[in-house]
Design an enzyme around this catalytic site. Structure first.
Site, mmCIF file in Angstrom:
data_model
loop_
_atom_site.group_PDB
_atom_site.id
_atom_site.type_symbol
_atom_site.label_atom_id
_atom_site.label_comp_id
_atom_site.label_asym_id
_atom_site.label_seq_id
_atom_site.Cartn_x
_atom_site.Cartn_y
_atom_site.Cartn_z
ATOM 1 N N LYS A 8 -7.277 -8.144 1.725
ATOM 2 C CA LYS A 8 -6.969 -8.089 0.643
ATOM 3 C C LYS A 8 -5.935 -7.254 0.889
ATOM 4 O O LYS A 8 -4.938 -6.882 1.343
ATOM 5 C CB LYS A 8 -8.074 -6.920 0.474
ATOM 6 N N TYR A 59 17.495 14.119 -11.081
ATOM 7 C CA TYR A 59 16.653 13.506 -12.231
ATOM 8 C C TYR A 59 15.724 15.368 -12.076
ATOM 9 O O TYR A 59 14.750 15.416 -11.456
ATOM 10 C CB TYR A 59 15.676 12.995 -12.514
HETATM 11 C C1 LIG Z 1 -11.446 -2.475 2.896
HETATM 12 C C2 LIG Z 1 -13.072 -2.938 3.461
HETATM 13 C C3 LIG Z 1 -12.715 -2.532 5.499
HETATM 14 C C4 LIG Z 1 -11.974 -3.135 5.706
HETATM 15 O O1 LIG Z 1 -11.612 -1.361 6.335
HETATM 16 P P1 LIG Z 1 -10.116 -0.372 6.366
HETATM 17 O O2 LIG Z 1 -10.749 1.018 6.784
HETATM 18 O O3 LIG Z 1 -8.764 -0.454 6.074
HETATM 19 O O4 LIG Z 1 -10.259 -0.930 8.114
HETATM 20 C C5 LIG Z 1 -13.737 -3.230 5.530
HETATM 21 N N1 LIG Z 1 -14.776 -3.214 4.353
HETATM 22 C C6 LIG Z 1 -14.529 -3.395 3.247
HETATM 23 C C7 LIG Z 1 -15.843 -3.804 2.929
HETATM 24 C C8 LIG Z 1 -13.773 -2.612 2.483
HETATM 25 O O5 LIG Z 1 -12.804 -2.752 0.963
#
Ligand SMILES: *Cc1c(COP(=O)(O)O)cnc(C)c1O
Length: 376
Positions: free
Chosen positions: A47, A265
């Site tokens: 993702k 800034y």
């Molecule tokens: C993002 C996610 C993962 C992976 O998690 P990590 O901590 O990056 O290993 C697994 N399961 C779900 C439901 C997630 O949202």
């Protein structure tokens, strides 16, 4: 100057910062996790554009390494992934958006059903002859997505519900897996055992990267690592796996600044000595978070050049930032400075912004010149 050198020069002039992504390291991290969870299938969370590192490139390298199941957040990511991996199993974690069951299933994307409304809609799609498959998310303590245990039990009590919904996975998500001693882990494990017993013929999945390292009892049938694949810290007291991403920015100019002058800034930081200040071609528009800024009150992030660490000085601007190179005599205009990578851990930079490697990676933006190395 030969031809390839001039192409390289032209390439360098396009942008001030570059990101190098090591697909061989990514694949090696996946294989290592697969051996740590040897009794389960090892999937991959891709993702957020594979945590900012490029969905298509990352997922293709993982597929070559042997990964068959992928988790994205939203259908658009799933469609991109389907275009490059026609055979992969793809779950959409954010679930079923109203009215999209047919189009999801047409791309063979599997929604992770996380509420009674979604289940009702998916059941109607299946009853009308749809043959798409889905996962069921049961909440075990995160209170974000997923059915309660009671709702899952009621669903399981309906005749043939797993089969009629086309359930291919029952899953839940750990809230505190990065903290191995947190009591919430055992509590969620216990609840998830109950949830998975409700659907005895459906494969079960609980563990993210950190969950894999909580022990074999957390593995069930499938594990879903994300951050560990990409070289980020996944657990408080464990080192990350191999570094996958390195970001570098170019020095645009070096200025001599007298003692007692302010930098950038807000005039947030005052030089305490006659200083050499290097200005880098990267800023918060590139996801180099503004919260890494330095001030008279608070030190900011560090970078690495010529084998030495240098510190940010003053606020990060949209497209620029300043570092103090007073002690680094070799620093020159045009030098590449490591923002994070093998010599500057991403989680250390993230910590300077009071955040985590996950946020730093997924914020990177599209202005970097991206180099993929180590691909099959
Ligand atoms: C993002 C996610 C993962 C992976 O998690 P990590 O901590 O990056 O290993 C697994 N399961 C779900 C439901 C997630 O949202």
């Amino acid at each position: 100057m030969n031809h390839s050198a001039s192409i390289l020069t032209a390439e360098r002039q396009k942008t001030g910062a570059r990101l190098t992504i090591d697909l061989a390291a990514l694949a090696a991290n996946w294989r290592l996790l697969a051996t740590r969870a040897a009794q389960a299938e090892t999937a991959a969370a891709v993702k957020g554009n594979a945590y900012g590192l490029g969905l298509e490139q990352s997922a293709s390298a993982l597929a070559v390494a042997g990964c068959r199941t992928f988790f994205v957040a939203v259908p658009a990511e799933g469609a991109r992934l389907r275009a490059v991996l026609p055979q992969a199993t793809i779950y959409v974690l954010n679930g079923l958006i109203e009215g999209t069951a047919d189009s999801l299933a047409a791309s063979r994307l599997r929604p992770v059903l996380g509420s009674l409304e979604e289940i009702e809609e998916w059941a109607a799609y299946r009853a009308a002859g749809g043959d798409g498959l889905a996962a069921l998310h049961v909440d075990t303590g995160m209170n974000r997505l997923g059915l309660t245990l009671d709702q899952a039990a009621a669903l399981a009590a309906l005749p043939d519900s797993a089969h009629s919904l086309g359930l291919a996975l029952v899953m839940s998500h750990l809230a505190c897996a990065d903290t191995p001693n947190h009591m919430q882990n055992a509590r969620q494990l216990e609840r998830f055992r109950e949830a998975s017993r409700l659907f005895p013929r459906v494969p079960a999945s609980l563990a993210n990267s950190a969950g894999i390292h909580l022990g074999e009892e957390y593995h069930f049938d499938l594990v879903r690592p994300g951050i560990a694949l990409y070289g980020g810290r996944f657990m408080q007291d464990r080192p990350p796996l191999a570094v996958v991403a390195a970001a570098e920015a170019r020095i645009l100019q070096i200025r001599s600044v007298a003692r007692g002058e302010t930098i950038g800034y807000g005039a947030m930081e005052t030089t305490t000595r006659a200083s050499r200040i290097a200005i880098l071609s990267v800023g918060y528009a590139d996801g180099y978070l503004r919260a890494t800024s330095s001030s008279d009150q608070r030190p900011g992030a560090n970078v690495c050049l010529h084998g030495t660490r240098a510190r940010l000085i003053g606020r990060v601007s949209m497209d620029l930032l300043a570092i103090d190179v007073t002690g680094i005599a070799q620093a020159r205009r045009g030098d590449l400075v490591e923002l994070f990578g093998p010599n500057m851990p991403i989680d250390e930079v993230a910590l300077a912004a009071d955040t985590i490697g996950y946020e730093f990676l997924t914020s990177l933006g599209d202005r970097y010149e991206r180099h993929y190395v180590g691909g099959a």
